[in-house]
Design a protein around this motif. Structure first.
Motif, mmCIF file in Angstrom:
data_model
loop_
_atom_site.group_PDB
_atom_site.id
_atom_site.type_symbol
_atom_site.label_atom_id
_atom_site.label_comp_id
_atom_site.label_asym_id
_atom_site.label_seq_id
_atom_site.Cartn_x
_atom_site.Cartn_y
_atom_site.Cartn_z
ATOM 1 N N PRO A 157 14.764 0.526 -8.744
ATOM 2 C CA PRO A 157 13.594 0.943 -9.771
ATOM 3 C C PRO A 157 13.757 1.417 -11.122
ATOM 4 N N GLN A 158 14.731 1.858 -11.430
ATOM 5 C CA GLN A 158 15.227 2.311 -12.875
ATOM 6 C C GLN A 158 15.641 0.953 -13.758
ATOM 7 N N ILE A 159 16.304 0.355 -13.131
ATOM 8 C CA ILE A 159 16.757 -0.994 -13.659
ATOM 9 C C ILE A 159 15.719 -1.951 -13.965
ATOM 10 N N LEU A 160 14.862 -2.328 -12.991
ATOM 11 C CA LEU A 160 13.741 -2.966 -13.177
ATOM 12 C C LEU A 160 12.619 -2.070 -14.217
ATOM 13 N N ALA A 166 7.080 -4.476 -13.778
ATOM 14 C CA ALA A 166 6.068 -3.334 -13.381
ATOM 15 C C ALA A 166 5.984 -3.547 -11.855
ATOM 16 N N PHE A 167 6.374 -4.690 -11.265
ATOM 17 C CA PHE A 167 6.280 -4.818 -9.620
ATOM 18 C C PHE A 167 7.335 -5.519 -9.197
ATOM 19 N N PHE A 168 7.662 -5.230 -7.819
ATOM 20 C CA PHE A 168 8.781 -5.811 -7.386
ATOM 21 C C PHE A 168 8.485 -6.367 -5.706
ATOM 22 N N VAL A 169 8.856 -7.213 -5.463
ATOM 23 C CA VAL A 169 8.444 -8.078 -4.134
ATOM 24 C C VAL A 169 9.713 -8.419 -3.444
ATOM 25 N N PHE A 170 9.927 -8.146 -2.181
ATOM 26 C CA PHE A 170 10.779 -8.227 -1.401
ATOM 27 C C PHE A 170 10.529 -8.557 0.175
ATOM 28 N N GLN A 171 11.467 -8.842 1.010
ATOM 29 C CA GLN A 171 11.237 -9.107 2.334
ATOM 30 C C GLN A 171 12.132 -8.262 3.220
ATOM 31 N N ARG A 172 13.335 -8.043 2.798
ATOM 32 C CA ARG A 172 14.438 -7.307 3.791
ATOM 33 C C ARG A 172 14.735 -6.209 3.052
ATOM 34 N N PRO A 173 15.047 -4.927 3.808
ATOM 35 C CA PRO A 173 15.042 -4.922 5.323
ATOM 36 C C PRO A 173 13.612 -5.168 5.880
ATOM 37 N N ARG A 174 13.565 -5.545 7.087
ATOM 38 C CA ARG A 174 12.210 -5.866 7.774
ATOM 39 C C ARG A 174 11.724 -4.593 8.625
ATOM 40 N N GLN A 175 10.552 -4.230 9.003
ATOM 41 C CA GLN A 175 10.026 -3.380 9.431
ATOM 42 C C GLN A 175 10.649 -2.904 10.542
ATOM 43 N N LYS A 188 10.708 4.904 -5.735
ATOM 44 C CA LYS A 188 11.304 5.911 -6.965
ATOM 45 C C LYS A 188 12.748 6.034 -6.969
ATOM 46 N N SER A 189 13.633 5.925 -8.224
ATOM 47 C CA SER A 189 14.905 6.070 -8.021
ATOM 48 C C SER A 189 15.315 7.397 -8.521
ATOM 49 N N ASN A 190 16.457 7.929 -8.519
ATOM 50 C CA ASN A 190 16.783 9.293 -8.737
ATOM 51 C C ASN A 190 16.523 9.918 -10.180
ATOM 52 N N GLY A 192 14.011 9.281 -11.375
ATOM 53 C CA GLY A 192 12.474 9.399 -11.682
ATOM 54 C C GLY A 192 11.669 8.313 -11.854
ATOM 55 N N SER A 193 12.099 7.251 -12.191
ATOM 56 C CA SER A 193 11.697 5.916 -12.322
ATOM 57 C C SER A 193 10.757 5.546 -10.994
ATOM 58 N N GLU A 194 9.392 4.942 -11.427
ATOM 59 C CA GLU A 194 8.758 4.429 -10.253
ATOM 60 C C GLU A 194 8.172 3.131 -10.484
ATOM 61 N N ILE A 195 8.091 2.290 -9.381
ATOM 62 C CA ILE A 195 7.776 0.940 -9.543
ATOM 63 C C ILE A 195 6.884 0.632 -8.341
ATOM 64 N N MET A 196 5.934 -0.248 -8.516
ATOM 65 C CA MET A 196 5.058 -0.662 -7.333
ATOM 66 C C MET A 196 5.776 -1.712 -6.617
ATOM 67 N N ALA A 197 6.110 -1.468 -5.256
ATOM 68 C CA ALA A 197 6.919 -2.367 -4.273
ATOM 69 C C ALA A 197 6.037 -2.803 -3.114
ATOM 70 N N LEU A 198 6.236 -4.315 -3.014
ATOM 71 C CA LEU A 198 5.391 -4.933 -1.844
ATOM 72 C C LEU A 198 6.521 -5.563 -1.031
ATOM 73 N N ARG A 199 6.559 -5.167 0.303
ATOM 74 C CA ARG A 199 7.394 -5.769 1.232
ATOM 75 C C ARG A 199 6.392 -6.828 1.803
ATOM 76 N N LEU A 200 6.972 -8.031 1.874
ATOM 77 C CA LEU A 200 5.988 -9.018 2.609
ATOM 78 C C LEU A 200 5.805 -8.939 3.841
ATOM 79 N N ILE A 201 4.765 -9.214 4.661
ATOM 80 C CA ILE A 201 4.499 -9.442 5.838
ATOM 81 C C ILE A 201 4.759 -10.678 6.494
#
Length: 833
Positions: A157-160, A166-175, A188-190, A192-201
């Protein structure tokens, strides 16, 4: 059309069985077309990269045919290749981007494995990707996109955030592999950086005829508090464009569901996140790493993992020495173009299927060649930059001049090996001993060691080691003089007697029964750590180790065959231990060095087993109850005894008796913890590119990973305090050691020792020092990482006496721009032109 009639009959069944029940609110499904393409996997790079051309042509045809259709694609690597090899299609893509129908996401050069890569490599993925998209398309993608990578590092999250996302999309790990409270969340990373993350269904692709089920499952599993949700569809892995049938099915289904409060629209990820952004503050927060998928990927293909680390280390030195030469007065920064090629070779092979060891043997051989070529090119640039830097140094003096460069922002005092040439005549004579003089004309301890060349009676090729002290981020000149020098007894720091070696800080002796070594505190002589024995475990899982969390079926261990002291000097003693298991042979050279609190082991394994895992064991007397791992710019605290875990630059371990130590071996990707044992995974011999299938009948005819000879090194560190930041210093010193070069004598404006900058306290790690053009002025970009888990203020004093005070958050990445004669300043990457 046939597809329509089939879909209509299916729709009747869907409505009858209420697969899409009527909603009490209006739902918008954003149908997002994409076609994922692995540049390397079960195929070589030529096939994978060439597939981008027909994929883009197919998509362009469909965009022309369906005016509502939009398309999404990331990775600058693909666009660069299309631009070079099909400029006509590339111009059409640019038109579609300008028309808003082709969405560029990702903003990275490639889709790497973020867990096995270091933080600076991930930043460079953004640097090269974003620069390309800004230059060619006048856009900066805001959506990070790693839908095919096998896990996500906790520091991401900090690097991004700091590279413009502003946003992050991933699939793995699955639910099923890792449960999180919501598929849309704040990550959130250590620091304090935060980013909106989406795990694809249900992923980013769909098999032929399976799109309807995927849509239904997304409607079922989407968060109840959202009215909009994305569904990605298209072909995956080998590209190929889109399926016309899927497009027709979506059009038909949209008409069928119009009255059910479900709206389906061809859309983009940008459109979805624009709708979802107002909910950001109310989303659940997740902190830490997103793991695990395919734990075998952490250790598969040791050669590729070592070569990627070797190239990363070489590029670190090349960038720094190039920057040092520039700061000294070198105006030529043309080497950057060649180093950019080397960086791109590294980034290409950090693609998840390459660095994770899951590609075919032919593709792996391609990667090994490319990485080797990158290492050679980067070493050539180091040599050129060193020559330029040396031209500014004062190298005059007796004997052989040596210039040594320390790329770390703290003073380094460690062994420097130098092989050099004496006069050719007379052939049969050699000096009895040598004197080494440092930049302050002080005589320092040295020791002659065996050269790898076998010269016989020709005595004019020599190799010595000496303990040189180098300034922070600087260089010094030393002189090797072929004559004896008096060294006081207290400076002769290593004593070997009765099979035991001690340097005043650590005592090391061999456990002859097991073939491992025992480390103890020199003063107490108490047994604290047993290290170096190799255990073997059974492994009949596939390359990914699908459905396997750990390798625990013990088969046996390597038994000691021979031990001997191959060096017994007062500066360094080296004990060689040879052990064997069946036909496999393991040789370890343990180095005990005067005054150091670490033991370095140079190891070589000739691995002959199949369907087996080799683990290097480090044991304490009591159960390990605290462990931290430094990885990708973040300190992670894994759940112990949870199976195979990803390694990093440093592993810190403490047992129930409060005995603590650490292991550094960044060349290896995995370890596990069981009771009082920490076990580093050294080799894993599954079949190449074996995916979930049963063991082949002709398994013996397949190629196996990790078989044959491999070399690696690891370091065991015994610090005085658990929270001491010098732990990290020692790990980086040994994994990225100083660089030396023989120099010819001449005067120089910088004298015999110089430093780019110094820092007032330990804990700040340099990730890169890179010459960079900033507007009209040349400058140097310094990227630092605060290794301390607390807020820390650092004062950096540069060579022009100008200072900057930086206040860092815990584990924060900081970038500083320095131009000689001007005040240094903090910058974000998007500010740098």
């Amino acid at each position: 059309m046939q597809a329509k009639s089939l879909w209509s009959r299916h729709n009747a069944w869907v409505r009858k069985n209420k697969m899409f029940p009527k909603r009490d609110r209006q739902i918008t499904l954003h149908l997002i077309a994409n076609s994922h393409l692995d540049p390397v996997w079960f195929w070589r790079w030529q096939e994978g990269m060439n597939e981008i051309i027909p994929t883009c042509r197919t998509v362009l045809e469909l965009l022309d045919e369906y005016p509502e259709l939009k398309y999404t694609k990331g990775e600058s690597l693909m666009y660069e290749y299309l631009q070079e090899h099909d400029p006509v299609a590339f111009r059409r893509v640019k038109e579609m981007v300008q028309a808003g129908r082709w969405e560029i996401i990702g903003g990275w050069y490639n889709q790497p494995d973020t867990v096995l890569c270091d933080g600076e490599s991930l930043i460079r993925q953004a640097v090269y990707g974003q620069e390309y998209f800004k230059r060619e398309f006048k856009i900066q993608p805001r959506i990070a996109y790693l839908v095919d990578s096998f896990g996500q590092a906790g520091g991401l999250p900090q690097i991004l955030k700091k590279t413009g996302f502003a946003f992050f999309v991933f699939q793995r790990p699955r639910q099923s592999e890792m449960s999180i409270p919501s598929p849309l969340f704040r990550w959130k990373s250590n620091d304090g950086s935060e980013i909106m993350a989406l795990r694809l269904i249900r992923g980013y692709t769909n098999e032929s005829g399976m799109l309807k089920e995927k849509i239904e499952l997304n409607l079922k599993e989407m968060p109840e508090y959202l009215n909009d949700w994305p569904v990605l569809f298209g072909l995956g892995d080998h590209g190929g464009g889109l399926s016309r049938n899927d497009i027709e099915l979506i059009l038909d289904l949209r008409a069928e569901l119009k009255n059910d409060n479900i709206n389906m629209t061809f859309s983009t990820l940008e459109n979805f996140f624009r709708k979802a952004s107002p909910a950001f503050e109310s989303l659940p927060i997740f902190e830490g790493e997103l793991l695990y998928h395919g734990r075998g990927c952490l250790s598969s293909n040791s050669r590729i993992k070592k070569q990627t680390w070797d190239l990363r280390r070489t590029l670190f030195n090349a960038d720094f020495i190039n920057a040092a030469a520039m700061s000294a007065g070198n105006k030529d920064v043309s080497q950057n173009a060649e180093l950019t090629k080397c960086w791109k070779a590294l980034l290409f092979n950090q693609f998840h299927d390459v660095i994770c060891g899951t590609c075919s043997p032919e593709a792996s051989e391609d990667s090994e060649r490319q990485l080797s070529g990158g290492i050679f090119s980067a070493e050539r640039e180091i040599n050129g930059a060193l020559l330029k830097l040396a031209s500014f140094m004062d190298t005059e003096g007796r004997g052989q001049s040596v210039i040594a460069v320390n790329p770390h922002p703290w003073a380094v005092k460690m062994i420097l090996p130098v092989e050099f040439q004496l006069d050719y005549r007379p052939l049969d004579k050699k000096p009895e001993s040598y004197t080494v003089v440092d930049a302050g004309e002080n005589t320092i301890q040295c020791q002659e060691i065996s050269s790898t060349s076998v010269m016989g009676e020709l005595q004019w090729r020599k190799k010595v080691i000496f303990k040189g002290e180098l300034p922070p981020c600087g260089c010094s000149v030393f002189h090797i003089i072929p004559e004896a020098a008096a060294i006081s007894p207290e400076r002769a720091g290593v004593k070997v007697e009765s099979g035991l070696a001690s340097n005043g800080n650590i005592t090391v002796f061999l456990d002859k029964k097991s073939g491992g070594i025992i480390l103890s505190n020199a003063e107490e002589n108490s047994l604290n750590l047993f290290a170096g024995q190799l255990h073997v475990f059974e492994d009949y899982s596939d390359t990914w180790a699908h459905d396997t969390d750990k390798f625990d079926n013990y088969k046996g261990r390597f038994e000691i065959q021979k031990s001997e002291w191959i060096e017994t000097g007062s500066l360094r003693a080296v004990m060689r231990v040879t052990s064997k298991y069946n036909e496999s042979v393991f040789v370890q050279d343990f180095e005990i060095i005067s005054g150091r609190n670490d033991v370095v082991c140079q190891a070589e394994l000739d691995w002959r087993e199949k369907h087996a895992v080799a683990k290097l064991v480090f044991s304490t007397e009591k159960t390990i109850n605290d462990l931290q791992v430094l990885r990708t710019g973040s300190w992670e605290k894994p759940r112990l005894e949870s199976g195979e875990l990803p390694n990093g630059v440093l592993l810190k371990a403490r047992d129930a008796g409060n005995s603590f130590w650490c292991v550094s071996c960044p060349e290896k990707g995995a370890y596990d913890v069981k009771e009082h044992n920490l076990r580093l995974t050294i080799a894993r011999s599954s079949i190449y590119a074996w995916y979930r299938a049963p063991l082949p009948q002709n398994a013996g005819y397949h190629e196996y990973l990790d078989t044959g000879r491999q070399k690696f090194s690891y370091t065991i560190i015994r610090p005085e305090k658990w929270s001491n930041p010098e732990w990290v210093h020692t790990a980086y010193e040994n994994s990225m050691p100083p660089v030396t070069m023989l120099a010819y004598p001449h005067k120089g404006v910088l004298g015999k020792s110089c430093s780019l900058f110094k820092i007032d306290k330990p804990g700040l790690i340099l990730w890169t020092a890179n010459p960079h053009k900033h507007k009209k002025d040349g400058g140097i970009i310094f990227r630092f990482w605060n290794s301390r888990p607390e807020k820390t203020d650092y004062t950096i004093t540069f060579s022009d006496k100008r200072e900057i005070v930086i206040s860092t958050k815990p584990e924060e990445i900081i970038t500083v721009l320095w131009r000689k004669g001007k005040m240094p300043k903090l910058v974000l990457w998007p500010d740098i032109k």
